[in-house]
Design a protein around this motif. Structure first.
Motif, short mmCIF file in Angstrom:
data_model
loop_
_atom_site.label_atom_id
_atom_site.label_comp_id
_atom_site.label_asym_id
_atom_site.label_seq_id
_atom_site.Cartn_x
_atom_site.Cartn_y
_atom_site.Cartn_z
N THR A 1 -10.44 4.00 13.16
CA THR A 1 -11.40 5.00 13.66
C THR A 1 -12.73 4.93 12.91
OG1 THR A 1 -10.40 6.67 12.19
CG2 THR A 1 -9.61 6.57 14.48
N LYS A 2 -12.70 4.58 11.64
CA LYS A 2 -13.94 4.47 10.88
C LYS A 2 -14.82 3.32 11.38
CE LYS A 2 -12.04 4.34 6.80
NZ LYS A 2 -11.90 4.25 5.31
N HIS B 1 -16.67 4.93 14.38
CA HIS B 1 -17.74 5.79 13.85
C HIS B 1 -17.39 6.13 12.41
CE1 HIS B 1 -20.65 9.02 13.36
NE2 HIS B 1 -21.14 8.76 14.57
N THR B 2 -18.35 5.98 11.52
CA THR B 2 -18.07 6.14 10.09
C THR B 2 -17.60 7.54 9.73
OG1 THR B 2 -20.44 6.61 9.75
CG2 THR B 2 -19.68 4.34 9.41
N GLU B 3 -17.89 8.54 10.56
CA GLU B 3 -17.49 9.91 10.24
C GLU B 3 -16.05 10.22 10.64
OE1 GLU B 3 -20.21 12.66 11.91
OE2 GLU B 3 -21.95 11.95 10.75
N LEU B 4 -15.41 9.31 11.37
CA LEU B 4 -14.04 9.56 11.83
C LEU B 4 -13.04 9.13 10.75
CD1 LEU B 4 -14.34 8.34 15.53
CD2 LEU B 4 -14.62 10.66 14.63
N SER B 5 -12.99 9.91 9.68
CA SER B 5 -12.16 9.60 8.53
C SER B 5 -11.20 10.75 8.25
CB SER B 5 -13.04 9.34 7.30
OG SER B 5 -13.75 10.52 6.95
N ARG B 6 -10.36 10.56 7.26
CA ARG B 6 -9.42 11.61 6.86
C ARG B 6 -10.14 12.86 6.36
NH1 ARG B 6 -4.08 9.80 6.17
NH2 ARG B 6 -3.86 7.52 6.12
N GLU C 1 -0.35 6.21 10.74
CA GLU C 1 -1.54 7.01 10.47
C GLU C 1 -2.57 6.22 9.67
OE1 GLU C 1 -2.43 11.62 9.79
OE2 GLU C 1 -1.51 10.61 11.46
N ASP C 2 -2.11 5.39 8.73
CA ASP C 2 -3.05 4.54 7.99
C ASP C 2 -3.75 3.56 8.93
OD1 ASP C 2 -2.47 5.76 5.60
OD2 ASP C 2 -1.01 4.26 4.96
N ILE C 3 -2.99 3.00 9.87
CA ILE C 3 -3.58 2.09 10.86
C ILE C 3 -4.65 2.81 11.67
CG2 ILE C 3 -3.11 0.77 12.96
CD1 ILE C 3 -0.32 0.20 11.82
N ILE C 4 -4.35 4.02 12.07
CA ILE C 4 -5.28 4.79 12.90
C ILE C 4 -6.59 5.03 12.17
CG2 ILE C 4 -5.67 7.11 13.83
CD1 ILE C 4 -2.72 7.06 14.73
N PHE C 5 -6.52 5.53 10.94
CA PHE C 5 -7.75 5.86 10.22
C PHE C 5 -8.52 4.63 9.78
CE2 PHE C 5 -5.72 10.09 9.54
CZ PHE C 5 -6.75 10.86 10.04
N SER C 6 -7.83 3.51 9.56
CA SER C 6 -8.56 2.30 9.22
C SER C 6 -9.38 1.79 10.40
CB SER C 6 -7.58 1.20 8.76
OG SER C 6 -6.76 0.77 9.83
N LEU D 1 -9.20 8.44 23.35
CA LEU D 1 -8.36 7.26 23.49
C LEU D 1 -8.94 6.15 22.61
CD1 LEU D 1 -6.75 5.73 26.64
CD2 LEU D 1 -8.13 4.27 25.15
N PHE D 2 -8.10 5.59 21.75
CA PHE D 2 -8.50 4.49 20.88
C PHE D 2 -7.63 3.27 21.20
CE2 PHE D 2 -9.96 8.18 18.60
CZ PHE D 2 -11.12 7.78 17.95
N TYR D 3 -8.25 2.09 21.18
CA TYR D 3 -7.52 0.83 21.37
C TYR D 3 -7.62 0.03 20.08
CZ TYR D 3 -6.49 -3.93 22.85
OH TYR D 3 -5.97 -5.21 22.94
N ILE D 4 -6.45 -0.33 19.51
CA ILE D 4 -6.41 -1.00 18.21
C ILE D 4 -5.61 -2.29 18.33
CG2 ILE D 4 -5.77 -0.76 15.77
CD1 ILE D 4 -5.76 2.28 16.21
N GLN D 5 -6.23 -3.41 17.97
CA GLN D 5 -5.51 -4.68 17.91
C GLN D 5 -4.86 -4.81 16.53
OE1 GLN D 5 -8.65 -7.49 19.03
NE2 GLN D 5 -7.67 -7.74 21.01
N LEU D 6 -3.56 -5.06 16.52
CA LEU D 6 -2.81 -5.06 15.27
C LEU D 6 -2.81 -6.40 14.55
CD1 LEU D 6 0.32 -2.91 16.25
CD2 LEU D 6 -1.66 -2.23 14.90
N ARG D 7 -3.37 -7.41 15.14
CA ARG D 7 -3.38 -8.72 14.49
C ARG D 7 -4.12 -8.63 13.15
NH1 ARG D 7 -5.63 -13.61 17.95
NH2 ARG D 7 -3.72 -13.09 19.09
N GLY D 8 -3.44 -9.06 12.10
CA GLY D 8 -4.04 -9.04 10.77
C GLY D 8 -3.99 -7.70 10.08
#
Length: 398
Positions: free
Chosen positions: A229-230, A233-238, A222-227, A208-215
């Motif tokens: 997740t890194k 943790h730096t290893e959580l990339s495409r 999918e771009d939002i997600i990967f931007s 489960l990831f929580y992402i604030q969309l402000r800014g």
């Protein structure tokens, strides 16, 4: 093992050390890579035999099947390890960043957690109708499971202050509690018989990831997600193959909070090879200004205004937290009486306004008490209002 055996058999004396004796009881750990290497050597040897036979071919086939099984187990073991490490990383990240909330303006929770004062809102599913109809129909949701299993994309709308962010953060708190096996906390919620009475449904989400969309500057989900997740943790990339497989094969939940606070041109359906769900919060007007997917591909839910029962619970829980935080003992009935006498009841339908009024009430009572103590002690106090102290029904008291 062979070397130790030789040393024992050819020892000049009869003494045997404790370490040598313990070798018999030690667990022999053989890595899967060693098993694969041994099978490969055996297959190569059998293929080099000059006298090939059906028995040899069958043996080679059996060994190759065994090697595939070992390799598959190795992949599964690696994925289990990856999921376990990701769960620990997410819980640690959420505890540090996403599990606290201010009760009111400039008032942190102190030692109290979000769960100590939060009261779940009433949420309804919006049923879209034909354009001839003026208003959409609403169907009340009675459980968290009803909301989260409906579609891959869930859009949760509400006006300002009705608790979109609070709801999202409480989902984070619940997920962490379920994954950590906090049975006492889960049992406490289950006894309430409300929207969160069956929170075990969150256990089906591996991540489960929580992402604030402000800014946010990305255009696709999918771009939002990967931007994001890194940043967890730096290893959580495409490029992370294990993470990509997890997104495609394991149930997960991404919470995107504040669609109305960013520039996203459209909400496109998720890729067919993705298994996660997305909960997006927004103010209602935003849905009319972007391209939405077809109605059959997402669920539209709505946070309703607070009814008196929910409002009183929020006031009670928050008042207890404020009393604990500031070492006071102010009474809820006194606060509600003032609200009623000043005809402010309509503001209690909005959680943000309710908490602000409660914080102002605590602040003013503390100020007046300090001034009264100073006056009693013959100390100057220019802000002292005797009327406000003696008559708690006066507006200046709030």
């Amino acid at each position: 093992v062979r070397d130790v055996g030789k040393n024992i058999r050819h020892a000049p004396g009869l003494e045997v050390t404790d370490d040598d004796l313990n070798l018999e009881n030690d667990e022999l750990i053989i890595e899967r890579s060693e098993v694969v290497a041994a099978i490969t050597d055996s297959v190569d040897y059998l293929r080099r035999l000059t006298t090939a036979s059906l028995e040899t071919d069958n043996r080679i086939h059996d060994l190759e099947m065994k090697m595939e099984e070992v390799l598959k187990q190795n992949v599964i073991s690696g994925m289990d390890s990856f999921k376990s490490e990701l769960k620990d990383t997410l819980i640690k990240y959420h505890r540090e960043h996403n599990c606290t909330l201010m009760i009111g303006p400039f008032v942190e929770c102190g030692n109290d957690g979000l769960e100590d004062f939060y009261v779940p809102p009433n949420i309804s599913r919006v049923i879209l109708q034909s354009r001839e109809k003026n208003k959409p129909l609403k169907e009340p949701l009675t459980s968290l499971d009803q909301l989260l299993i409906s579609k891959q994309i869930i859009v949760l709308t509400a006006d300002a202050g009705l608790g979109k962010t609070s709801f999202c953060k409480f989902l984070v708190v619940l997920w962490c509690a379920v994954k950590e096996g906090m049975t006492d906390f889960i049992a406490k919620l289950s006894d309430t018989q409300n929207f969160f009475s069956e929170i075990e449904c969150l256990d089906k989400f591996t991540y489960l990831f929580y992402i604030q969309l402000r800014g946010n500057q990305c255009n696709t989900l999918e771009d939002i997600i990967f931007s994001h997740t890194k940043s967890v943790h730096t290893e959580l990339s495409r490029d992370n193959k294990a993470f990509g497989e997890l997104l495609s094969n394991e149930n997960g939940l991404f919470i995107l909070d504040g669609l109305d606070e960013c520039d996203i041109p459209s909400l496109m359906p998720l890729a067919a090879n993705r298994k996660y769900s997305i909960l997006i919060t927004s103010r209602p007007w935003k849905l009319a200004s972007i391209n939405m997917p077809s109605e059959s591909t997402y669920t539209h839910a709505q946070v309703d205004i607070m009814n008196p029962e929910v409002s009183e619970k929020l006031v009670l829980h928050s008042n207890n937290c404020l009393n604990t935080h500031f070492s006071t003992s102010y009474n809820v009935d006194d606060f509600l009486s003032i609200i009623k006498n000043q005809h402010l009841e309509s503001h209690l339908q909005n959680p943000m306004l309710t908490l602000q009024l409660l914080c102002v009430y605590h602040d003013k009572r503390s100020e007046n008490k300090t001034c009264q103590d100073n006056v009693t002690g013959d100390s100057p106090c220019t802000e002292y209002d005797a009327t406000a102290v003696s008559d708690k029904k006066d507006l200046t008291y709030l």
